[in-house]
Design an enzyme around this catalytic site. Structure first.
Site, PDB file in Angstrom:
ATOM      1  CG  ASN A   7      -1.883   1.299   1.121  1.00  0.00           C
ATOM      2  OD1 ASN A   7      -1.436   2.377   0.862  1.00  0.00           O
ATOM      3  ND2 ASN A   7      -3.135   1.121   1.762  1.00  0.00           N
ATOM      4  CD  GLU A  34      -4.968   4.063   0.995  1.00  0.00           C
ATOM      5  OE1 GLU A  34      -5.530   5.228   0.783  1.00  0.00           O
ATOM      6  OE2 GLU A  34      -4.227   3.708   1.882  1.00  0.00           O
ATOM      7  CG  ASP A 145      -4.314  -2.095   3.358  1.00  0.00           C
ATOM      8  OD1 ASP A 145      -4.685  -2.812   4.353  1.00  0.00           O
ATOM      9  OD2 ASP A 145      -4.282  -0.822   3.513  1.00  0.00           O
ATOM     10  CG  ASN A 147      -7.719  -1.649   5.820  1.00  0.00           C
ATOM     11  OD1 ASN A 147      -6.852  -1.109   6.718  1.00  0.00           O
ATOM     12  ND2 ASN A 147      -8.133  -1.091   4.725  1.00  0.00           N
ATOM     13  CG  ASP A 216      -0.181  -3.844   4.370  1.00  0.00           C
ATOM     14  OD1 ASP A 216      -1.123  -3.604   3.527  1.00  0.00           O
ATOM     15  OD2 ASP A 216      -0.316  -3.326   5.656  1.00  0.00           O
ATOM     16  CG  ASP A 245       0.136   4.891   6.235  1.00  0.00           C
ATOM     17  OD1 ASP A 245       0.384   4.516   5.032  1.00  0.00           O
ATOM     18  OD2 ASP A 245      -0.835   5.165   6.549  1.00  0.00           O
ATOM     19  CG  HIS A 246       0.332   0.194   4.546  1.00  0.00           C
ATOM     20  ND1 HIS A 246      -0.546  -0.410   5.006  1.00  0.00           N
ATOM     21  CD2 HIS A 246      -0.545   1.487   4.566  1.00  0.00           C
ATOM     22  CE1 HIS A 246      -1.584  -0.111   5.242  1.00  0.00           C
ATOM     23  NE2 HIS A 246      -1.825   1.064   5.026  1.00  0.00           N
TER      24      HIS A 246
END
Length: 255
Positions: A7, A34, A145, A147, A216, A245-246
């Site tokens: 991501n 994303e 991802d 989530n 992930d 951030d991933h």
DNA sequence: ATGACATTGGTACAATGA
């Protein structure tokens, strides 16, 4: 065959890092989430110059997914078949013998919210489709991802996160249902360092304090278990000056 | 503490993320 997922939280911002990482890791397939790009702005020429073909599904501002690959993608599917979803979250394609589904699962915001209900509906649709794909293709990889933090050991503070989004019993039940279709979590097929995360909040120095979640994932059909050589999270890109951030997750399969 | 930080669209700050 090296399959990876990342991501990137905006491909336009992260393109230089993606190109660096492709060079460093040389995956055969990289699923991106994303991208946050409309289809006309996808940087396919830059990626092709770096030795990667691309297929993508985008929309303005939010979401957006892509598959980058050494060999061109075959039998490309955009979105979950039959699901009328305006959000660009899924792209699938066949590479050699392996069907790769790249997905950006909905966040879900908070249990009880409209977005949580959407996440549950979306997970139902994904599960039904995955069952069909597994019936058609022996070798399937579901990557992206999710989530969802599948277990307490995937959460830096399980007490604080208990019942919170990514950790609810409903989300974890959906994750197990995907496994029950005949998949396994590639990362957990090996002994891994404790406190292994794939996401760290941008706030509160979370990466420096290693406060994160493992959300992930790479799920592989049981038919691929014997050929799995390693699976790891590459924290290196998270150390960039302006990181996503991933962090990417990588699975290496024989042949 | 409906906070912190990052991104987009658009050019101020709301929506979204996790």
């Amino acid at each position: 065959m090296k399959i990876a997922t990342w991501n990137v939280n905006s491909l336009s911002v992260r393109l230089p890092q993606v190109l660096d990482w492709l060079h460093a890791q040389s995956p055969d397939v990289l699923a991106l989430q994303e991208t946050k790009l409309t289809d006309d702005r996808f940087p396919h020429a830059d990626l092709l110059a770096a030795g990667y073909h691309s297929v993508w599904l985008g929309q303005p501002t939010y979401n957006g997914v892509a598959l980058l690959s050494r060999e061109p993608a075959q039998q490309v599917q955009r979105g979950i078949p039959g699901l009328d979803d305006p959000q660009a979250r899924v792209i699938a394609a066949t590479f050699g013998e392996i069907r790769v589904i790249g997905a950006y699962f909905p966040n879900g915001q908070a249990p009880g919210s409209d977005k949580f209900a959407y996440k549950m509906q979306w997970l139902d649709a994904l599960q039904a489709w995955l069952a069909k794909e597994l019936a058609q293709d022996a070798k399937v990889a579901l990557v992206g991802d999710f989530n969802i933090a599948p277990e307490d050991r995937d959460v830096y503070d399980p007490v604080a996160w208990e019942g919170q989004i990514h950790c609810t019993p409903e989300e974890r039940a959906h994750f197990r249902s995907l496994l029950d279709l005949g998949m396994f979590d590639a990362f957990r097929a090996f002994e891994q360092p404790p406190k292994s995360w794939s996401w760290w909040d941008y706030r509160n120095l979370a990466f420096r304090k290693n406060q994160g979640l493992r959300i992930d994932h790479i799920l592989l059909s049981e038919s691929l278990r014997a050929s799995l050589r390693q699976c790891f999270i590459d924290k290196a890109p998270r150390k960039n000056e302006r990181p996503s951030d991933h962090a990417p997750v990588v699975a290496e399969l024989e042949t």
